[in-house]
Design an enzyme around this catalytic site. Structure first.
Site, PDB file in Angstrom:
ATOM      1  CD  GLU A  64     121.836 136.391  44.544  1.00  0.00           C
ATOM      2  OE1 GLU A  64     122.961 136.264  44.010  1.00  0.00           O
ATOM      3  OE2 GLU A  64     121.283 135.477  45.186  1.00  0.00           O
ATOM      4  CB  SER A  99     128.383 130.725  43.109  1.00  0.00           C
ATOM      5  OG  SER A  99     129.055 131.475  44.098  1.00  0.00           O
TER       6      SER A  99
END
Length: 384
Positions: free
Chosen positions: A139, A191
């Protein structure tokens, strides 16, 4: 026909997936010059899927039409940008399932590159239910690759906010015409929040990648905003929450320096309108009875934005970085937070550092997954 020589992506139907903890993002590359027949019909069906309400559960489709990059020579076609709530991932599986049934020979030619926690969490399900092998990527690495790919290949991708007056009461958007000098601090607000220091590039087998390291972060991010905001206001999604915050006044619920001292706190150089305590006025039970949803949302977005800005500034100062680039879906059309970040860095650094933003900020991971496909030669068949 194959893409032009200066295209940075492989040929064929390409999909970059970034499956996060709160939102999912898809970047779909529709090749230029799609031949008539099965492939053309499939492209039209995909457009309809992404325009439907199934992914969003709202009154509009999932595609961000204003972000579409049409007939990009660098990308070898048109890039479509799609956002959906991660809890609706079943519909993505349904799209692939329908296409496997409708046009299996064309689906065999797809190339799917994925990132985010969902790429790892759902890898087995993709293979077990659909026979799909996704090429997953780290990521953080895709965030770095996506930022560099967009800055290098999309005109006016990067921008900042500059004050129109000395008191910084009004701001205007200003494009950043060239790629800023490294090192950068990339603050990715998903998030949660990760902060990556990005240095100069080094050569690897199939090209160049920048060196980076994670230097900070905070768990108070976009997921916090969405969850707490929905609990406080009854909003159903991020979009509704942002609409509420735009109509609210955080001063109605925040306790200010002026509320405590009656004026500026001159000894510390704090003006009367400095926030002393987020939501601090709501210790009064009478105010809790009459508080507006809009003011709660406005205070929440301000609280989270200032928290991120404070931490990012401290990390940037510690690392000796003057260029801070904010990315992530929390930033999308979130002009209130963007201006707060720009103001914070201008104020705390006396103009020595600046906060920059990106037009495709929420899609850097998905774009990065696609751009990293060029570092893995021979990736062609992803269905077994």
């Amino acid at each position: 026909p194959p893409p032009p020589d200066d295209c940075i992506l492989p040929d064929g139907m390409l999909f970059g997936l970034d499956i996060g903890g709160t939102l999912g993002k898809i970047v779909f590359r529709e090749p230029d010059h799609v031949p008539q027949g099965a492939m053309a019909r499939q492209v039209e069906r995909l457009r309809e899927y992404f325009r439907s309400k199934e992914l969003t559960g709202r009154d509009h489709g999932a595609e961000d039409d204003e972000l579409q990059l049409k007939s990009s020579r660098a990308f070898g076609g048109t890039l479509h940008f799609i956002t959906f709530e991660a809890r609706n991932i079943d519909y993505v599986f349904e799209i692939i399932r329908k296409e496997c049934s409708a046009s299996p020979s064309e689906v065999l030619k797809w190339k799917i590159y994925a990132t985010g926690g969902g790429a790892f969490k759902l890898e087995d399900r993709f293979y077990r239910e659909l026979g799909v092998h996704v090429r997953k990527n780290d990521e953080m690495q895709t965030i770095v690759s996506g930022v560099e790919c967009l800055l290098n290949n999309v005109e006016e991708e990067c921008f900042t906010w500059v004050p129109k007056d000395a008191n910084c009461t009004e701001w205007e958007c200003e494009s950043v015409p060239s790629e800023p000098r490294k090192p950068w601090l990339i603050v990715n607000v998903g998030s949660g929040v990760s902060m990556l220091k990005l240095d100069e590039q080094q050569t690897v087998q199939h090209g160049k990648v920048s060196t980076y390291k994670r230097v900070g972060g905070t768990p108070l991010g976009g997921g916090t905003f969405l969850a707490v905001g929905c609990l406080l206001t009854g909003a159903k999604n991020h979009e509704e929450l942002m609409e509420l915050s735009a109509k609210g006044d955080p001063k109605a619920v925040d306790k200010l320096v002026g509320d405590i001292y009656g004026d500026d706190y001159k000894g510390l150089g704090l003006s009367a309108d400095t926030v002393a305590s987020s939501f601090g006025k709501l210790v009064n039970p009478d105010l809790r009875e009459s508080v507006r949803r809009e003011d709660l949302a406005a205070s929440l977005v301000q609280m989270i934005s200032w928290n991120i800005a404070h931490i990012a500034r401290l990390v940037a100062a510690h690392e000796g970085v003057k260029t801070i680039i904010f990315t992530g879906s929390f930033m999308h059309d979130n002009f209130a937070s963007q201006k707060k970040f720009a103001h914070a860095f201008r104020y705390w650094s006396n103009g020595d550092s600046r906060a920059l933003f990106m037009r495709h900020e929420g899609y850097v991971g998905a774009i990065g997954a696609l751009s990293m496909s060029t570092l893995s030669k021979g990736d062609h068949t992803h269905f077994f």
